[in-house]
Design a protein around this motif. Structure first.
Motif, PDB file in Angstrom:
ATOM      1  N   GLN A   3      39.106  86.558  50.723  1.00 35.99           N
ATOM      2  CA  GLN A   3      40.558  86.501  50.798  1.00 35.99           C
ATOM      3  C   GLN A   3      41.052  86.327  49.372  1.00 35.99           C
ATOM      4  O   GLN A   3      40.599  85.440  48.663  1.00 35.99           O
ATOM      5  CB  GLN A   3      41.006  85.301  51.643  1.00 35.99           C
ATOM      6  CG  GLN A   3      40.609  85.370  53.097  1.00 35.99           C
ATOM      7  CD  GLN A   3      41.472  86.331  53.891  1.00 35.99           C
ATOM      8  OE1 GLN A   3      42.580  86.670  53.483  1.00 35.99           O
ATOM      9  NE2 GLN A   3      40.954  86.784  55.018  1.00 35.99           N
ATOM     10  N   VAL A   4      41.947  87.186  48.966  1.00 34.51           N
ATOM     11  CA  VAL A   4      42.414  87.128  47.591  1.00 34.51           C
ATOM     12  C   VAL A   4      43.926  87.035  47.601  1.00 34.51           C
ATOM     13  O   VAL A   4      44.588  87.726  48.375  1.00 34.51           O
ATOM     14  CB  VAL A   4      41.973  88.402  46.828  1.00 34.51           C
ATOM     15  CG1 VAL A   4      42.541  88.377  45.426  1.00 34.51           C
ATOM     16  CG2 VAL A   4      40.468  88.499  46.789  1.00 34.51           C
ATOM     17  N   ASP A   5      44.433  86.186  46.753  1.00 34.51           N
ATOM     18  CA  ASP A   5      45.875  86.077  46.623  1.00 34.51           C
ATOM     19  C   ASP A   5      46.421  87.398  46.074  1.00 34.51           C
ATOM     20  O   ASP A   5      45.910  87.926  45.093  1.00 34.51           O
ATOM     21  CB  ASP A   5      46.194  84.927  45.656  1.00 34.51           C
ATOM     22  CG  ASP A   5      47.604  84.439  45.837  1.00 34.51           C
ATOM     23  OD1 ASP A   5      47.759  83.259  46.168  1.00 34.51           O
ATOM     24  OD2 ASP A   5      48.543  85.243  45.657  1.00 34.51           O
ATOM     25  N   SER A   8      49.750  99.480  55.749  1.00 34.23           N
ATOM     26  CA  SER A   8      49.451  98.196  56.360  1.00 34.23           C
ATOM     27  C   SER A   8      50.476  97.171  55.938  1.00 34.23           C
ATOM     28  O   SER A   8      51.168  97.338  54.937  1.00 34.23           O
ATOM     29  CB  SER A   8      48.043  97.733  55.955  1.00 34.23           C
ATOM     30  OG  SER A   8      47.983  97.595  54.569  1.00 34.23           O
ATOM     31  N   ALA A   9      50.566  96.134  56.733  1.00 29.65           N
ATOM     32  CA  ALA A   9      51.511  95.071  56.427  1.00 29.65           C
ATOM     33  C   ALA A   9      51.056  94.381  55.144  1.00 29.65           C
ATOM     34  O   ALA A   9      49.864  94.143  54.949  1.00 29.65           O
ATOM     35  CB  ALA A   9      51.543  94.071  57.581  1.00 29.65           C
ATOM     36  N   ARG A  10      52.028  94.072  54.276  1.00 33.35           N
ATOM     37  CA  ARG A  10      51.665  93.414  53.027  1.00 33.35           C
ATOM     38  C   ARG A  10      51.949  91.930  53.129  1.00 33.35           C
ATOM     39  O   ARG A  10      53.087  91.540  53.384  1.00 33.35           O
ATOM     40  CB  ARG A  10      52.478  94.003  51.859  1.00 33.35           C
ATOM     41  CG  ARG A  10      52.151  95.442  51.543  1.00 33.35           C
ATOM     42  CD  ARG A  10      50.868  95.509  50.725  1.00 33.35           C
ATOM     43  NE  ARG A  10      50.299  96.843  50.769  1.00 33.35           N
ATOM     44  CZ  ARG A  10      50.543  97.778  49.859  1.00 33.35           C
ATOM     45  NH1 ARG A  10      51.355  97.527  48.882  1.00 33.35           N
ATOM     46  NH2 ARG A  10      49.975  98.950  49.956  1.00 33.35           N
ATOM     47  N   GLY A  11      50.921  91.119  52.921  1.00 36.81           N
ATOM     48  CA  GLY A  11      51.129  89.667  52.935  1.00 36.81           C
ATOM     49  C   GLY A  11      50.818  89.100  51.568  1.00 36.81           C
ATOM     50  O   GLY A  11      50.590  89.835  50.606  1.00 36.81           O
ATOM     51  N   ASP A  12      50.812  87.798  51.487  1.00 41.95           N
ATOM     52  CA  ASP A  12      50.480  87.147  50.229  1.00 41.95           C
ATOM     53  C   ASP A  12      48.984  87.139  49.974  1.00 41.95           C
ATOM     54  O   ASP A  12      48.527  87.007  48.862  1.00 41.95           O
ATOM     55  CB  ASP A  12      50.975  85.685  50.250  1.00 41.95           C
ATOM     56  CG  ASP A  12      52.491  85.622  50.277  1.00 41.95           C
ATOM     57  OD1 ASP A  12      53.103  86.654  49.935  1.00 41.95           O
ATOM     58  OD2 ASP A  12      53.022  84.578  50.666  1.00 41.95           O
ATOM     59  N   LEU A  43      37.412  96.844  48.537  1.00 39.58           N
ATOM     60  CA  LEU A  43      38.224  97.656  49.427  1.00 39.58           C
ATOM     61  C   LEU A  43      39.203  96.708  50.118  1.00 39.58           C
ATOM     62  O   LEU A  43      38.786  95.762  50.780  1.00 39.58           O
ATOM     63  CB  LEU A  43      37.349  98.343  50.478  1.00 39.58           C
ATOM     64  CG  LEU A  43      36.117  99.110  49.958  1.00 39.58           C
ATOM     65  CD1 LEU A  43      35.303  99.653  51.120  1.00 39.58           C
ATOM     66  CD2 LEU A  43      36.527 100.246  49.034  1.00 39.58           C
ATOM     67  N   VAL A  44      40.491  96.991  49.958  1.00 40.70           N
ATOM     68  CA  VAL A  44      41.490  96.112  50.566  1.00 40.70           C
ATOM     69  C   VAL A  44      41.830  96.646  51.957  1.00 40.70           C
ATOM     70  O   VAL A  44      42.135  97.825  52.112  1.00 40.70           O
ATOM     71  CB  VAL A  44      42.770  96.071  49.709  1.00 40.70           C
ATOM     72  CG1 VAL A  44      43.807  95.167  50.363  1.00 40.70           C
ATOM     73  CG2 VAL A  44      42.440  95.588  48.312  1.00 40.70           C
ATOM     74  N   VAL A  45      41.722  95.782  52.945  1.00 39.39           N
ATOM     75  CA  VAL A  45      42.070  96.180  54.307  1.00 39.39           C
ATOM     76  C   VAL A  45      43.127  95.201  54.829  1.00 39.39           C
ATOM     77  O   VAL A  45      43.424  94.184  54.195  1.00 39.39           O
ATOM     78  CB  VAL A  45      40.833  96.173  55.234  1.00 39.39           C
ATOM     79  CG1 VAL A  45      39.809  97.171  54.757  1.00 39.39           C
ATOM     80  CG2 VAL A  45      40.231  94.782  55.320  1.00 39.39           C
ATOM     81  N   GLU A  46      43.684  95.550  55.994  1.00 40.33           N
ATOM     82  CA  GLU A  46      44.698  94.648  56.529  1.00 40.33           C
ATOM     83  C   GLU A  46      44.050  93.427  57.150  1.00 40.33           C
ATOM     84  O   GLU A  46      44.470  92.298  56.943  1.00 40.33           O
ATOM     85  CB  GLU A  46      45.554  95.379  57.566  1.00 40.33           C
ATOM     86  CG  GLU A  46      46.758  94.565  58.006  1.00 40.33           C
ATOM     87  CD  GLU A  46      47.572  95.302  59.048  1.00 40.33           C
ATOM     88  OE1 GLU A  46      48.719  95.646  58.768  1.00 40.33           O
ATOM     89  OE2 GLU A  46      47.042  95.557  60.152  1.00 40.33           O
TER      90      GLU A  46
END
Lengths: 770, 138
Positions: free
Chosen positions: A643-645, A678-682, A698-701
């Motif tokens: 999990q990355v900020d 995808s939804a963008r969160g913090d 690889l960034v996933v939702e």
């Protein structure tokens, strides 16, 4: 051939040193002739050279040292007394040895050096043919030698001066022919004399000059000091990071680099190829094979693999034990092998290589393998486990029971092995140096024991974590992954099985240990956020609940006083970047303290199932990429989930990157890559894949699940996809991971494959010893 | 025969150890606590790159906890290893005569008796000789 050369080189270095010792001894002998002690020392030196020369088949050297040794033995034992003629022949012998060594150094052969006359002279002395009287001639010889030497030296000096003068004169006027002739005459022989020792070696440094022996204590103290330097470096780099001074930052970066290189260099001086250990094994295997009536071929791969000498020493006995075990228990007799359709000759393979900051040493035999049912029977028979306990274990888990203290499968106690003090001792020894051992076996096909040994003991990479306001270090070796939980997750995802807390990690129950509970401290974090450090040791896995993760760094291990060591939770202490002391957690002891013994082995198989057989099982990770779409990624392509900020994403040109473990991690958003949104969160959910030292993210939702094989496939595909499949009544897109990775880092495969290719070349069998 | 002792105070008492055992005297340093360690272990300190165990002498001597002020640190060599001892204040080095030595009175009991070798009678006060090895818990 190279191996022989290496041995010869070592022999030469050693012999040169021995000869120097010999010279000193002879000088001493002159002062106190007949000193038994000195004679014994000379005798030992010659004896050593003789032994090795015989082994290396330098027959003339052996013949010469042999007679010399005989003579020295008599002197030492007082059967002969030292006289000038005897001193003469001894010196002649030493000179002969020198000449032979010089010849060997040139081309590896004894060349044209003649030893027969000297041998004859020594033999004559031994036979008593030479009058062994009067110490009279000795001083005469000495003076003669001295005068000759003086004369030569004088000549040389004169000649040189004159020739220089000549040259100068020549440049100015035509010199007188007579002077020239007189000058030239001594020059020629003098030059020859002077150059002679250098001629054969030419420009190359001689062996004795290119390497020196260093006291191990000195190396250890250097290592300690470098350790201090690394700490100091950490402090300065940390301080500099807080400053705005550009010059200071630059200087600290240079310091950083230099300290790292120095550390590496000093560590290298302590490194020795594992071949130092292995070179003794062919003999062990041969003797043992003969004793057991088995034909064994020993293959060694990666014999140049280096590790710290202290570790090498520590691995020696366990490794020998494993090899003996493999020959004695592992391999079958020829008849059985032929009956089983194998070649009559058993193959024992030793393989060593570096992997992830560790040295992996494998001992593999192609024997009968280990029958789990026999282990079960044995465990029951010896009362080490109950039937109910054993029933809960699968075959892989049962196999690890071989390391249980008091266990031995040998049907009969032989003098080779089978005393029941085997594998558990091996395991204890390996663990005492921070290593691990695991065993794999296929019935009828063979067994592999795999040792993982740290490269060095003094400096380890570790993760610094915080618990109840204090910082602790966890060796990276034990760390499998990190799972961060926010307060809502933390409350819901820690479940209970009876009194024990567990966490579902990709569908498996991970036992949870709260560090604050173990240390009997009050939890230090009130906001409910938690981090689980998934730790593994001895094939056990558990999650250590800590307050937060600080960073990963190289730490220098400092010993603890025995008082604190006996607490059994800390393996040492270290000094952090800010100068504070932090305790290093002993993960193995933690596991032992917090988990029941028999429940532990169970985790092993699950972990293996996860990592090693992933490719065979074709497990895939399902990840959401937005718009309800899910992609499947082979689990073998997943190194880590993080999990990355979102604020940590930075840009390099058009590419996105994240700073990660001291490196720059190229990042690709899978939703963009696959034209979804995808939804963008913090927080970003990131899948990290590492290979050959390179990583991509690889960034996933979201991470959805892990599922076993997806069999209904279709070749309906799109850009970036390999096809699709049905999983749980739902169409899943199969991600073309390669193209996704290349989109993030175009050079990823070219570099890592080059590394892989280089690696496979290096691991070709290099030596086959029957 | 006279010997030199390094003195320090703990809860109003003057204690001492042989000067040769003392490596150095420091002001209080940041300590890292060691959970699960014996009570006398006050933590670990960094002495120029070396990690030392800090022992609060008040604990083994059965004295009440220090209420105010930062302790001083006496680094002593015990069994070849340096150990930091936490004390209240540092005193002088005094020269004492063996003739002024008396073993601990029989009325001294408890933990302290094990650690106090005896007392040197100085004109103005008593100096208690501490058995540093035992105090550290070796």
């Amino acid at each position: 051939m190279d191996d022989t050369d290496e041995i010869v080189q070592e022999f030469l270095v050693e012999s040169h040193e021995n000869l120097d010792q010999l010279d000193r001894d002879f000088v001493e002998l002159e002062r106190e002739p007949g000193s038994r002690e000195l004679l014994a020392s000379v005798f030992r030196t010659i004896h050593t050279i003789k032994g090795t020369s015989g082994f290396l088949a330098f027959s003339r050297l052996e013949a010469l040292t042999h007679v010399g040794e005989n003579l020295l033995a008599r002197l030492r034992d007082g059967k002969l007394t030292m006289t000038a003629p005897i001193a003469d022949v001894l010196l002649a012998m030493v000179d002969g040895v020198r000449e032979l060594l010089a010849a060997i150094e040139v081309d590896g052969t004894e060349g044209s050096v003649e030893v027969a006359p000297i041998v004859a002279r020594i033999q004559a002395v031994l036979d008593g043919d030479v009058p062994v009287a009067a110490a009279g001639p000795a001083p005469v010889v000495e003076t003669v030698v001295e005068t000759v030497v003086e004369a030569v030296v004088e000549d040389v000096v004169e000649a040189e001066v004159e020739s220089v003068v000549d040259a100068v004169v020549e440049a100015v006027v035509e010199p007188a022919p007579v002077v020239q002739a007189a000058a030239v005459a001594p020059v020629v022989p003098a030059e020859v004399v002077a150059d002679e020792p250098d001629v054969p070696t030419g420009a190359k440094r001689s062996v004795a000059d290119s390497s020196i022996r260093v006291d191990v204590d000195l190396l250890d103290s250097l290592m300690r000091q470098v350790g201090e330097l690394v700490l100091c470096r950490n402090q300065i780099v940390r301080q500099a990071g807080l400053q705005d001074d550009v010059d200071l930052v630059r200087a600290s970066q240079r310091l950083n680099l230099i300290a790292s290189e120095l550390q590496e260099g000093v560590m290298k001086t302590r490194m020795q190829p594992i071949d130092h250990l292995w070179s003794k094994l062919p003999r062990v295997v041969r003797d043992l094979g003969a004793q057991c009536g088995k034909q064994v071929r020993l293959e060694m791969v990666g014999r140049e693999t280096e590790l710290d000498r202290t570790l090498l020493e520590a691995v020696k006995d366990p490794l020998t034990h494993l090899v003996r075990n493999a020959v004695d228990h592992g391999l079958e007799g020829s008849a059985d092998r032929v009956a089983a359709g194998k070649s009559a000759e058993g193959v024992l393979t030793l393989r060593a290589f570096h992997e992830g900051g560790q040295v992996v040493v494998e001992v593999t035999d192609d024997g009968a393998g280990i029958d789990p049912s026999r282990i079960r029977a044995k465990m029951l028979e010896k009362g080490l486990r109950t039937a109910a306990q054993l029933d809960r274990l699968n075959s892989v888990e049962v196999l690890q029971l071989i390391f249980t203290p008091g266990f031995s499968t040998a049907a009969a106690v032989t003098n080779v092995s089978g005393r029941g003090v085997g594998m558990d001792v091996v395991k204890t020894n390996i663990e005492s140096i921070g290593g691990t051992i695991e065993i794999e076996s296929v019935l009828g096909r063979g067994t592999t024991c795999r040792l993982r040994i740290p490269l060095t003991l003094a400096i380890v990479s570790s993760l610094t974590i915080e618990c109840a306001g204090d910082r602790y270090a966890i060796p990276q070796v034990n760390l499998a992954e990190l799972v961060a939980l926010d307060s809502t997750q933390a409350a819901s995802s820690l479940e209970r099985v009876g009194a024990a807390e567990v966490f579902r990690l990709r569908g498996m129950l991970l036992p949870i240990v709260r560090l604050s509970d173990v240390l009997e401290l009050d939890p230090g974090r009130a906001d409910g956020q938690l981090v689980i450090a998934v730790l593994q040791t001895d094939g056990r896995r558990f999650g250590l609940l800590v307050d937060r993760v600080l960073n990963s760094e190289e730490i220098v291990v400092k010993p603890l006083s025995s008082q604190l060591k006996s607490i059994g939770i800390y393996s040492g202490a270290t000094i952090l970047g800010d100068g504070a002391v932090a305790l290093i957690l002993d993960v193995q002891a933690l596991a032992k303290r917090c988990m029941r013994q028999d429940s532990l082995e169970r985790d092993l198989a699950q972990q293996r199932g996860d990592s090693e057989h992933a490719a065979e099982l074709d497990q895939v990770l399902l990840a959401g990429i937005g718009e309800g779409r899910q992609v499947a990624i082979p689990l073998s392509m997943v190194t880590r989930l993080e999990q990355v900020d979102a604020s940590r994403v930075e840009r390099v040109g058009r590419r996105e990157v994240i700073q990660y473990r001291g490196g720059i991690l190229p990042t690709i958003r899978l939703d963009q890559h696959l034209h979804a949104e995808s939804a963008r969160g913090d927080e970003l959910t990131v899948i990290v894949y590492t290979s050959g030292g390179r990583s991509v993210a690889l960034v996933v939702e979201e991470i959805v699940d892990i599922v076993d094989d997806v069999d209904v496939r279709s070749d309906i595909e799109d850009d970036g996809l390999l096809g699709s499949a049905v999983v749980r009544d739902r169409v899943i897109e199969l991600l073309d991971v390669r193209s996704a990775i290349q989109a993030a880092d175009p050079n990823f495969f070219t570099v890592t494959e080059a590394v892989a290719a280089g690696h496979s070349v290096a691991t070709e069998p290099e030596a086959v010893i029957a | 025969m006279s010997t030199q002792l390094a003195t320090f105070t703990l809860d109003g008492h003057t204690l001492a150890i042989a000067v040769e055992q003392v490596q150095e005297v420091l002001r209080s340093q940041t300590r890292t606590r060691v959970p699960l360690a014996p009570p006398r272990v006050a933590g670990l300190v960094n002495l120029r790159g070396q990690v030392l165990t800090a022992v609060d002498l008040r604990v083994p001597l059965g004295l009440p906890p220090r209420t105010e002020g930062e302790p001083m640190v006496v680094v002593v060599r015990v069994g070849g290893e340096p150990v930091s001892l936490l004390v209240d204040t540092i005193g002088d080095v005094v020269e004492v005569d063996e003739r002024d030595f008396e073993p601990a009175p029989d009325t001294l009991t408890g933990a302290a008796r094990e650690l106090i070798l005896g007392a040197y009678k100085l004109p103005d006060r008593l100096v208690l000789a501490l058995d540093a090895d035992r105090a550290v818990g070796l």
